[in-house]
Scaffold this motif. Structure first.
Motif, PDB file in Angstrom:
ATOM      1  N   CYS A 180       0.812  -1.214   0.000  1.00 49.24           N
ATOM      2  CA  CYS A 180       0.000   0.000   0.000  1.00 49.24           C
ATOM      3  C   CYS A 180       0.847   1.267   0.000  1.00 49.24           C
ATOM      4  CB  CYS A 180      -0.942   0.002   1.207  1.00 49.24           C
ATOM      5  SG  CYS A 180      -0.101   0.009   2.802  1.00 49.24           S
ATOM      6  N   LEU A 181       2.146   1.138   0.298  1.00 53.39           N
ATOM      7  CA  LEU A 181       3.034   2.300   0.353  1.00 53.39           C
ATOM      8  C   LEU A 181       4.110   2.290  -0.719  1.00 53.39           C
ATOM      9  CD1 LEU A 181       3.679   2.673   4.210  1.00 53.39           C
ATOM     10  CD2 LEU A 181       2.003   3.879   2.801  1.00 53.39           C
ATOM     11  N   ALA A 182       4.387   1.132  -1.301  1.00 52.78           N
ATOM     12  CA  ALA A 182       5.511   1.028  -2.245  1.00 52.78           C
ATOM     13  C   ALA A 182       5.455   2.064  -3.371  1.00 52.78           C
ATOM     14  CB  ALA A 182       5.584  -0.381  -2.813  1.00 52.78           C
ATOM     15  N   PRO A 183       4.277   2.352  -3.974  1.00 53.14           N
ATOM     16  CA  PRO A 183       4.250   3.361  -5.035  1.00 53.14           C
ATOM     17  C   PRO A 183       4.532   4.778  -4.540  1.00 53.14           C
ATOM     18  CG  PRO A 183       2.341   1.900  -5.189  1.00 53.14           C
ATOM     19  CD  PRO A 183       2.974   1.659  -3.854  1.00 53.14           C
ATOM     20  N   LEU A 184       4.561   4.967  -3.221  1.00 55.92           N
ATOM     21  CA  LEU A 184       4.763   6.292  -2.643  1.00 55.92           C
ATOM     22  C   LEU A 184       6.195   6.494  -2.157  1.00 55.92           C
ATOM     23  CD1 LEU A 184       1.519   6.366  -0.439  1.00 55.92           C
ATOM     24  CD2 LEU A 184       1.751   6.808  -2.879  1.00 55.92           C
ATOM     25  N   ARG A 185       7.035   5.480  -2.300  1.00 56.16           N
ATOM     26  CA  ARG A 185       8.389   5.525  -1.733  1.00 56.16           C
ATOM     27  C   ARG A 185       9.207   6.691  -2.282  1.00 56.16           C
ATOM     28  NH1 ARG A 185      11.955   1.820   0.492  1.00 56.16           N
ATOM     29  NH2 ARG A 185      10.512   0.105   0.101  1.00 56.16           N
ATOM     30  N   ALA A 186       9.193   6.888  -3.603  1.00 54.93           N
ATOM     31  CA  ALA A 186      10.031   7.933  -4.196  1.00 54.93           C
ATOM     32  C   ALA A 186       9.592   9.309  -3.707  1.00 54.93           C
ATOM     33  CB  ALA A 186       9.973   7.853  -5.717  1.00 54.93           C
ATOM     34  N   ALA A 187       8.295   9.520  -3.572  1.00 50.77           N
ATOM     35  CA  ALA A 187       7.813  10.797  -3.037  1.00 50.77           C
ATOM     36  C   ALA A 187       8.258  10.974  -1.588  1.00 50.77           C
ATOM     37  CB  ALA A 187       6.300  10.874  -3.146  1.00 50.77           C
ATOM     38  N   ALA A 188       8.223   9.887  -0.805  1.00 53.57           N
ATOM     39  CA  ALA A 188       8.673   9.951   0.580  1.00 53.57           C
ATOM     40  C   ALA A 188      10.153  10.322   0.659  1.00 53.57           C
ATOM     41  CB  ALA A 188       8.419   8.615   1.276  1.00 53.57           C
ATOM     42  N   GLU A 189      10.961   9.760  -0.235  1.00 54.99           N
ATOM     43  CA  GLU A 189      12.390  10.101  -0.275  1.00 54.99           C
ATOM     44  C   GLU A 189      12.576  11.582  -0.583  1.00 54.99           C
ATOM     45  OE1 GLU A 189      14.911   8.296   0.500  1.00 54.99           O
ATOM     46  OE2 GLU A 189      14.276   6.189   0.367  1.00 54.99           O
ATOM     47  N   ALA A 190      11.806  12.102  -1.538  1.00 53.28           N
ATOM     48  CA  ALA A 190      11.918  13.511  -1.896  1.00 53.28           C
ATOM     49  C   ALA A 190      11.513  14.412  -0.734  1.00 53.28           C
ATOM     50  CB  ALA A 190      11.063  13.799  -3.135  1.00 53.28           C
ATOM     51  N   LEU A 191      10.472  14.028  -0.014  1.00 52.21           N
ATOM     52  CA  LEU A 191      10.039  14.813   1.134  1.00 52.21           C
ATOM     53  C   LEU A 191      11.080  14.796   2.249  1.00 52.21           C
ATOM     54  CD1 LEU A 191       6.290  13.753   1.321  1.00 52.21           C
ATOM     55  CD2 LEU A 191       7.137  16.047   0.808  1.00 52.21           C
ATOM     56  N   ALA A 192      11.698  13.637   2.485  1.00 48.82           N
ATOM     57  CA  ALA A 192      12.697  13.531   3.538  1.00 48.82           C
ATOM     58  C   ALA A 192      13.911  14.414   3.256  1.00 48.82           C
ATOM     59  CB  ALA A 192      13.133  12.077   3.702  1.00 48.82           C
ATOM     60  N   ALA A 193      14.210  14.640   1.974  1.00 51.65           N
ATOM     61  CA  ALA A 193      15.365  15.458   1.595  1.00 51.65           C
ATOM     62  C   ALA A 193      15.038  16.943   1.489  1.00 51.65           C
ATOM     63  CB  ALA A 193      15.926  14.959   0.260  1.00 51.65           C
ATOM     64  N   ARG A 194      13.776  17.295   1.536  1.00 48.18           N
ATOM     65  CA  ARG A 194      13.353  18.679   1.329  1.00 48.18           C
ATOM     66  C   ARG A 194      13.764  19.548   2.515  1.00 48.18           C
ATOM     67  NH1 ARG A 194       8.515  19.911  -2.107  1.00 48.18           N
ATOM     68  NH2 ARG A 194       8.162  22.153  -1.976  1.00 48.18           N
ATOM     69  N   GLU A 195      14.218  20.764   2.230  1.00 52.42           N
ATOM     70  CA  GLU A 195      14.719  21.645   3.283  1.00 52.42           C
ATOM     71  C   GLU A 195      13.887  22.909   3.467  1.00 52.42           C
ATOM     72  OE1 GLU A 195      18.769  22.465   2.367  1.00 52.42           O
ATOM     73  OE2 GLU A 195      19.488  20.472   2.985  1.00 52.42           O
ATOM     74  N   ASP A 196      13.139  23.324   2.463  1.00 53.88           N
ATOM     75  CA  ASP A 196      12.495  24.647   2.488  1.00 53.88           C
ATOM     76  C   ASP A 196      11.093  24.576   3.096  1.00 53.88           C
ATOM     77  OD1 ASP A 196      11.685  23.118   0.309  1.00 53.88           O
ATOM     78  OD2 ASP A 196      11.229  24.861  -0.944  1.00 53.88           O
ATOM     79  N   TRP A 197      11.042  24.281   4.391  1.00 53.53           N
ATOM     80  CA  TRP A 197       9.761  24.198   5.072  1.00 53.53           C
ATOM     81  C   TRP A 197       9.463  25.493   5.807  1.00 53.53           C
ATOM     82  CZ3 TRP A 197       6.955  20.371   3.485  1.00 53.53           C
ATOM     83  CH2 TRP A 197       7.549  19.163   3.114  1.00 53.53           C
ATOM     84  N   PRO A 198       8.255  26.020   5.692  1.00 52.51           N
ATOM     85  CA  PRO A 198       7.899  27.211   6.482  1.00 52.51           C
ATOM     86  C   PRO A 198       7.692  26.852   7.949  1.00 52.51           C
ATOM     87  CG  PRO A 198       6.000  26.443   5.234  1.00 52.51           C
ATOM     88  CD  PRO A 198       7.158  25.593   4.795  1.00 52.51           C
ATOM     89  N   ASP A 199       7.860  27.845   8.807  1.00 50.13           N
ATOM     90  CA  ASP A 199       7.620  27.633  10.232  1.00 50.13           C
ATOM     91  C   ASP A 199       6.136  27.397  10.488  1.00 50.13           C
ATOM     92  OD1 ASP A 199      10.260  27.853  11.025  1.00 50.13           O
ATOM     93  OD2 ASP A 199      10.142  30.017  11.332  1.00 50.13           O
ATOM     94  N   LEU A 200       5.859  26.531  11.438  1.00 49.65           N
ATOM     95  CA  LEU A 200       4.477  26.208  11.804  1.00 49.65           C
ATOM     96  C   LEU A 200       3.992  27.005  13.008  1.00 49.65           C
ATOM     97  CD1 LEU A 200       4.744  22.331  11.407  1.00 49.65           C
ATOM     98  CD2 LEU A 200       3.524  23.904   9.875  1.00 49.65           C
ATOM     99  N   TYR A 201       4.918  27.570  13.770  1.00 47.83           N
ATOM    100  CA  TYR A 201       4.558  28.256  15.008  1.00 47.83           C
ATOM    101  C   TYR A 201       5.213  29.637  15.038  1.00 47.83           C
ATOM    102  CZ  TYR A 201       4.064  23.265  15.851  1.00 47.83           C
ATOM    103  OH  TYR A 201       3.761  21.930  15.713  1.00 47.83           O
ATOM    104  N   ASP A 202       4.538  30.589  15.643  1.00 44.95           N
ATOM    105  CA  ASP A 202       5.020  31.963  15.751  1.00 44.95           C
ATOM    106  C   ASP A 202       5.194  32.300  17.227  1.00 44.95           C
ATOM    107  OD1 ASP A 202       5.368  34.703  15.869  1.00 44.95           O
ATOM    108  OD2 ASP A 202       4.001  35.122  14.210  1.00 44.95           O
ATOM    109  N   PRO A 203       6.412  32.170  17.771  1.00 45.58           N
ATOM    110  CA  PRO A 203       6.616  32.401  19.212  1.00 45.58           C
ATOM    111  C   PRO A 203       6.184  33.791  19.662  1.00 45.58           C
ATOM    112  CG  PRO A 203       8.512  31.266  18.264  1.00 45.58           C
ATOM    113  CD  PRO A 203       7.643  31.677  17.114  1.00 45.58           C
ATOM    114  N   GLN A 204       6.374  34.802  18.817  1.00 42.12           N
ATOM    115  CA  GLN A 204       5.993  36.153  19.225  1.00 42.12           C
ATOM    116  C   GLN A 204       4.475  36.277  19.351  1.00 42.12           C
ATOM    117  OE1 GLN A 204       7.926  38.748  16.343  1.00 42.12           O
ATOM    118  NE2 GLN A 204       9.650  39.050  17.747  1.00 42.12           N
TER     119      GLN A 204
END
Length: 422
Positions: A331-355
């Protein structure tokens, strides 16, 4: 249904909220109101389920925490984007997005910030007033994102087992997690000492001969260890113990055991979870997750089953971790390459605003479970202090699933805190 009236809602929301005129996706929600109160002007309570990738309760009446909530609220059970009856992400649907890089770009819009923006659009369609939010586990993380992005939409926030570290990298999350899981293993073997030998026998067998599961995947020793995920639930140790009762059919693992293990391990009903779980901790300050649970595991050799079997140590179960080998499931094998790409991705926006959280004016209460296997109290406590006005209930009376298993007592306690009754 007995005691409740249910109403289906379907909403069209932008896939990318920064491009509201672009592609849209469908989001489903189920309204629940106490029978006989359908026409009353009740305040709304939005429920945000844990996960990510899991669906909220499918009610059959006034059961669990809903019974208490329906005394005061009209409840909206949101199937977060990509889950349940919202346009689902599965092995059948995701490949239609194109190459793995395009699939990863698409999945980047399925984190807490997008879920919160969906909720705000939905709120404005249903009511002209702020509403209350109840966030369980990952849903609590979404609630903190809500307080960061759109506090004007909130009347009050209730968080159970889901106060996140505001700037904690995935590596640090899992370093804490492995230590907590180790303690849960110690408690499990103390409760059921006879299971230490049973687990060692199964692990030794699987190292030599991984077993075929009914879904076509293999039960390896690492997959067997991941059954420890259930040790974070109130009855999890008992469920695991009973799973081990009828393990063998002669020299082979029994079909019954393998069927039960397959049901517990399969991601067929929640494929979004392994895709997005580590990304719950990805922000601009933390960078790529890069399979954090797998990498950090090497720092904890006590979880190496082969090393344990070479000596006298018990074989330890793991917990709520995502590993690359999980994508061997059909059920996950066709999604493996996308998972690899997500794991390597660096440009994530912040989810929380401490101020913004430091200036918070929304009433907030939170239950912090001190023995929680999934959410580390040492990271939750600073967050509780960082959210202005938050009232905290720290307890070891319940495990992570206390909202569900307490028969409404956890929710009632938090509502009384909100109203200054305790």
């Amino acid at each position: 249904m007995p005691g409740v009236t249910l109403t289906d809602h379907l909403f069209s929301v932008p896939l990318d909220h920064d491009q509201p005129e672009g592609e849209h996706t469908e989001v489903y929600a189920r309204e629940v109101v106490a029978a006989g109160r359908e026409r009353e002007r009740l305040p709304w309570l939005l429920f945000l389920q844990g996960g990510p990738g899991m669906v909220p309760p499918r009610p059959v009446g006034r059961d669990s925490w809903l019974d208490r909530a329906l005394d005061d609220y009209r409840v909206l059970l949101l199937d977060q984007r990509g889950t349940g009856r919202s346009s689902p992400i599965t092995r059948q649907t995701l490949p239609a997005r194109g190459e793995p890089a395009a699939q990863a770009d698409y999945l980047a819009h399925f984190r807490a910030d997008s879920i919160v923006r969906d909720a705000e659009l939905i709120r404005r369609e249903l009511t002209d007033e702020p509403w209350s939010v109840l966030g369980q586990s990952f849903g609590g993380m979404c609630a903190v994102t809500y307080l960061s992005l759109a506090p004007e939409g909130l009347r009050e926030a209730i968080i159970t087992g889901g106060l996140p570290g505001l700037r904690i990298a995935a590596d640090d999350v899992y370093r804490a997690t492995y230590s907590r899981v180790h303690r849960k293993n110690t408690a499990f073997y103390r409760r059921y000492p006879q299971d230490a030998a049973a687990v060692r026998r199964v692990a030794a067998h699987l190292i030599e001969r991984p077993a075929a599961l009914p879904d076509g995947s293999l039960l390896t020793v690492e997959a067997f260890q991941s059954l420890g995920l259930m040790l974070g639930a109130g009855d999890g140790a008992d469920v695991l113990h009973y799973l081990l009762e009828n393990t063998w059919a002669g020299a082979e693992l029994s079909d019954g055991f393998l069927a039960r293990a397959a049901a517990l391990l399969s991601y067929a009903q929640l494929p979004l979870n392994p895709l997005m779980h580590e990304l719950s901790y990805a922000q601009s300050s933390t960078g790529a997750t890069n399979w954090a649970a797998e990498r950090v595991r090497a720092e904890f050799p006590q979880f190496d089953a082969r090393m344990a079997l070479a000596g006298d140590d018990p074989v330890l179960f793991t917990g709520e971790m995502t590993y690359p080998w999980q994508f061997d499931q059909p059920c996950l094998a066709p999604l493996r390459a996308a998972a690899e790409a997500l794991a390597a991705r660096e440009d994530w926006p912040d989810l929380y605003d401490p101020q913004r959280l430091a200036a918070n004016e929304v009433p907030v209460v939170a239950a912090l479970y001190l023995d929680d296997m999934y959410v580390d109290a040492t990271y939750s406590l600073p967050t509780a202090e960082a959210i202005r006005g938050l009232r905290l209930w720290a307890t070891n009376e319940y495990e992570h699933d206390g909202l569900r298993t307490s028969g409404g007592r956890v929710l009632d306690h938090l509502l009384r805190m909100l109203r200054g009754q305790i």
